[in-house]
Design a protein around this motif. Structure first.
Motif, short mmCIF file in Angstrom:
data_model
loop_
_atom_site.label_atom_id
_atom_site.label_comp_id
_atom_site.label_asym_id
_atom_site.label_seq_id
_atom_site.Cartn_x
_atom_site.Cartn_y
_atom_site.Cartn_z
N ARG A 23 0.81 -1.23 0.00
CA ARG A 23 0.00 0.00 0.00
C ARG A 23 0.84 1.27 0.00
N SER A 24 2.07 1.18 -0.41
CA SER A 24 2.85 2.39 -0.65
C SER A 24 2.59 2.80 -2.10
N TYR A 25 3.24 3.85 -2.58
CA TYR A 25 2.89 4.35 -3.92
C TYR A 25 3.17 3.34 -5.03
N ILE A 504 -5.18 14.38 7.50
CA ILE A 504 -4.79 15.23 8.63
C ILE A 504 -3.87 16.34 8.14
N ASN A 505 -4.28 17.58 8.40
CA ASN A 505 -3.45 18.76 8.13
C ASN A 505 -2.89 18.78 6.70
N LEU A 506 -3.76 18.66 5.73
CA LEU A 506 -3.31 18.74 4.33
C LEU A 506 -3.08 20.20 3.96
N ILE A 510 -1.54 17.45 -1.83
CA ILE A 510 -2.45 16.32 -1.69
C ILE A 510 -3.76 16.90 -1.19
N SER A 519 -3.26 2.12 -2.70
CA SER A 519 -2.86 2.64 -1.40
C SER A 519 -4.10 3.06 -0.61
N ILE B 175 4.70 4.32 4.47
CA ILE B 175 5.06 5.61 3.88
C ILE B 175 4.71 5.54 2.40
N TRP B 176 3.97 6.52 1.96
CA TRP B 176 3.54 6.62 0.56
C TRP B 176 4.35 7.75 -0.07
N GLU B 177 5.07 7.44 -1.09
CA GLU B 177 5.97 8.44 -1.67
C GLU B 177 5.78 8.49 -3.17
N LYS B 178 5.22 9.58 -3.65
CA LYS B 178 4.92 9.70 -5.08
C LYS B 178 5.94 10.59 -5.74
N PRO B 179 6.68 10.07 -6.73
CA PRO B 179 7.70 10.88 -7.40
C PRO B 179 7.06 12.08 -8.09
N LEU B 186 6.15 13.68 -3.20
CA LEU B 186 5.10 13.86 -2.18
C LEU B 186 5.22 12.69 -1.22
N MET B 188 3.69 10.86 2.30
CA MET B 188 2.66 10.81 3.33
C MET B 188 2.83 9.55 4.15
N HIS B 552 1.05 14.37 5.90
CA HIS B 552 2.37 14.63 5.31
C HIS B 552 3.48 14.28 6.27
#
Lengths: 553, 553
Positions: A23-25, A504-506, A510, A519, B175-179, B186, B188, B552
């Motif tokens: 569930r990561s990118y 939370i706190n965007l 995003i 994800s 951790i979700w990391e979008k290039p 990004l 999150m 984030h």
């Protein structure tokens, strides 16, 4: 041939199941409409392919055709006049049932290979589909490309991978050997056959005709079922192209193309009859509570996966990035004129205001500043039109125009002239404010670019109000802005009880209304806004059954 | 402490999930009531523990107690007179909801560890539970021990392992990391919280009060839900002991024991009110079509997992082991006097008879020979009583006694004197015969030791009749006897369409009515006899939802 397709796509399927576990990118289909990815000629070819449909008959080669139907009205004012085949629903059901046994017996591997191929083929048609989505729904170009193309394909692959995971957990055949002490063991051979439930009906919506349709289409097909797609009357073209592409891939692989058909109905009663047909065993639906609840109440012969209305909300308690928060919210509210099922409708602010990095802001200041942020965003007409798109339905337009009667106006709506489509109906978001007690104003879905800043007694009351809205009226998304861990924690726990996603706190790039395949779960299935989620085990596991047989060996 | 329990049972849990994937033989709980396995004193202690309940108050320490209820009638004529607590349903629901958040937040690992421990503890009480099952249901001792004890525990662990598999597929945080091309990605952090749906109501049946209850109990508890067990009015004791044991394990581990409670109701309307309670989000039910369909029609706030009536059937086309086939069928029909939901009711034979290793047998000969095989089996009074057990309900007794009016009698029923329990109501199977056209005789469930040999035009008609029975009236089991591959194949394909289990040419010590956990699916969930299966993904996946949060980083 079907084994070959499975082999061809095996690596990507493995990536997809890994992505589901991580569930990561991960996004298999590129969201950039770039010539480097899609080819130098893709953009032009896609546009021409789209234009080639206009004013013509759209042929699908389906059985039982009794006429044609046209009538899509583009929110951009583009003349569509595409004539779709109207087929006898019973003929479509008969053809689906005829196609089903071969499709079932192909097995999960064979089906998955073909459907991976179909997704790849749809991806190649992303520009064409994007034009169809944009023109019928009113989405801006970039959203139409991304949400209508690659993101929808991502969601389709997600459902397919999820279905593969569940099906591949069941062995095809095994030897069962039970020890009998000193005697020889009991030995049996067992076969576990995955069988579909029956015809899957997938009913599309007018705003996201592919994104909200692909999960159901691919989940149902993957698990051995034929599918009938019933598109929204004003967003037929994206569904028609999708069905056409999948039918072509089926045919190329020796599968009866009637495993998927398009049902264009001109009467609501025809859709109802189809949904209640004894052969229809699943219904995927995105749309109004009225029709969704009718389906849930009446289609007892089928599993109904329904995404309905909700009242998405955000609580603002405090922030250390006031301007960035306002900008983030303003963009969220503007994106596709609030016509996303994930757009925030209610923004709950304590009556005595909030602490920010720019000092204390009163309730009225927060409302006014959010209004100003929206106004600033839509001030650039070109950017605004690209992001807002056009108003999809007459009903939404009516709501926008009457919204000033719902509560006190903070920012009125405004009609913009679209630089490219003079007839486009473009409206900027209207922002209202009211007290929490004024429930008749905000405590129901006001689909479209209509939001309320709602005054709650204090932070605790704000969180409690959010929870009550979610539990009673449903929500796909919630948000919280707070620098206080205990407030965030209270909101987190409220969303566990309400079973809803929380952002939370965007404050960056995003947005609360975005949901990424592989994800983010889209919907939890646990509050009134949806009884299912894109895409989890529950979304796929009950679409097939296992018929076993056993014998001595 | 809960981590410690997970560690303690981790190896067995891994074996269980491996077994689910392999579906070859695996049984974690020994089915032999042997002192070597259960300890030298287990049999005596279990008997004494059972006897200690008789004529006494059964205390559970539950909230809202308003009185007690006794009234179980043993089919063996044993005086039970156990007085169970009657509690306000609302008090049980309130207590369940109060216990729920801690149970949810324990997480899948913590819950699974405790429930593994509870199963082990139930296993240690197998003799006690077996006496309770035998005395209340009329099962013979060996079946009561096996099906009531270890086999039920196996099914409980199967559901638990299945729930663990589905829950453990969802990561806790990522951790979700979008290039973003040349820009920084990004990033999150996302948390995925598994939350229960709400109160799970598990409604037991009178014949298998543990075997048919444990899957629902363990599936619902495992996925974060509190459970209220509503036992059948005549089989309370096995459920009460089960609930008591689980409550003890909960309490030892610092969990509010009200996470599971026993609801003894004296009025049907009280059960209905509980099933429709807004806080009840799942209902597991085994029993009559009448009440099951009422639940499906009325409990819209809940997922209903229902096992209902069916008309199990076997087609005999030919055999190379005529005597062995008859013996196998005779035992199947005799086991617990046909009071298993998997017992064959209809045996379909072509009008012009069958080919066998003993030459051609006419339809009437097959019927007569099967009758003789049953008569031979029940001729040994001691063996017969051990296998038949006693007739569980007055309704079944009435059906047995009036069965001779349904069709032509091949073998009448006979009352046997039980060597140990003089008051036991023991009846041998009644075998009838009729023509396929006489549907009013056999085309409905005749629960109990009542079977029909049904004359079909030919083999093809026999298979077609089997399929129609399954599709229209449901079945948990079917069988085929044939030496012709094309007939077996036709039956196999019929069972794919009907979505039902098939046993082929059973002539040894495996019987069509037996279903082994971790290998055989019990029910497919795809025909009218049941809308769920023990135990597959669909049985567990919709009992929990995932509430995610993201921010984030």
């Amino acid at each position: 041939m079907t084994t070959a397709l499975f082999e061809k796509h095996k690596a990507k399927l493995a990536q997809a199941t890994d992505a589901l576990a991580a569930r990561s990118y991960w996004s298999p289909f590129s969201e950039m409409p770039s010539p480097k990815v899609y080819g130098e000629t893709a953009a032009d070819e896609g546009k021409r392919a789209f234009e080639s449909y206009l004013g013509k008959r759209f042929d699908l080669g389906q059985p039982g055709q009794v006429g044609t139907h046209a009538g899509e009205q583009s929110p951009y004012g583009v003349a569509l006049d595409v004539h779709y085949p109207v087929c006898e629903p019973q003929a479509l059901v008969d053809a689906a049932l005829k196609a089903m046994p071969t499709w079932e017996q192909l097995g999960a591997q064979g089906r998955t290979g073909i459907l991976m191929e179909a997704l790849e083929r749809l991806n190649q048609r992303s520009f064409e589909i994007a034009h169809a989505v944009m023109t019928t729904t009113g989405q801006g170009w970039m959203m139409a490309f991304q949400a209508g193309g690659p993101h929808a394909q991502d969601r389709g692959l997600e459902a397919l991978a999820c279905a593969w995971r569940e099906q591949s957990a069941i062995p095809g055949e095994v030897i069962w050997e039970k020890p009998q002490g000193k005697n020889p063991p009991l030995r049996m051979q067992k076969h576990f056959e995955i069988v579909g439930r029956g015809v899957g009906l997938v009913i599309g919506c007018g705003t996201f005709p592919t994104w909200n349709t692909y999960p159901g289409v691919f989940a149902a097909l993957a698990t051995g079922n034929p599918v009938i797609v019933k598109p929204h009357g004003n967003a037929i073209l994206p569904a028609a192209i999708t069905v056409k592409v999948i039918r072509e891939v089926m045919q190329e692989n020796g599968i009866d193309p009637n495993i998927i058909t398009l049902a264009v109905t001109t009467e609501n009663s025809a859709t109802q009859a189809l949904a209640m047909h004894p052969a229809v065993k699943s219904v995927d639906f995105t749309g109004s509570n009225q029709f969704g609840n009718w389906l849930l109440d009446n289609c007892k012969q089928a599993q109904v996966y329904a995404e309905l209305a909700g009242v998405n909300n955000v609580v603002i308690e405090s922030t250390d990035a006031y301007r960035a928060m306002l900008k983030n919210l303003a963009f969220s509210l503007s994106l596709y004129s609030g016509q996303m099922c994930t757009t925030t409708q209610v923004i709950i602010v304590p009556a005595d205001g909030i602490a920010t990095d720019e000092g204390h802001k009163s309730f009225d200041e927060v409302a006014a500043d959010l209004g100003a942020a929206i106004a600033a965003f839509v001030a650039d007409n070109k950017v605004a039109c690209a992001v807002l798109g056009a108003i999809q339905s007459d009903d939404t337009l009516r709501r926008v125009e009457e919204a000033h009667t719902y509560a006190e106006v903070v920012l009125p709506t405004q009609a913009l002239a679209h630089p490219e489509f003079p007839a486009a109906r473009v409206r900027t978001p209207v922002l209202l404010k009211c007290d929490a007690s004024d429930e008749k104003a905000y405590m129901q879905e006001r689909f479209g670019p209509i939001s309320f800043v709602v005054r709650a007694a204090d932070a605790q009351a704000a969180v409690a109000l959010s929870e009550r809205i979610v539990r009673e009226h449903g929500a796909l998304t919630t948000g919280i802005y707070s620098m206080k861990p205990e407030v965030v924690e209270a909101m987190v726990e409220a969303t566990w009880r309400g079973k809803v996603s929380l952002s939370i706190n965007l404050t960056g790039n995003i947005f609360v209304n975005q949901s990424a395949a592989f994800s983010d779960f889209h919907g939890t299935g646990g509050n009134p806004s949806a009884n299912a989620s894109y895409a989890d085990s529950a979304f796929v596991a009950n679409r097939f059954r296992v018929a076993q047989r056993r014998f001595h060996v």
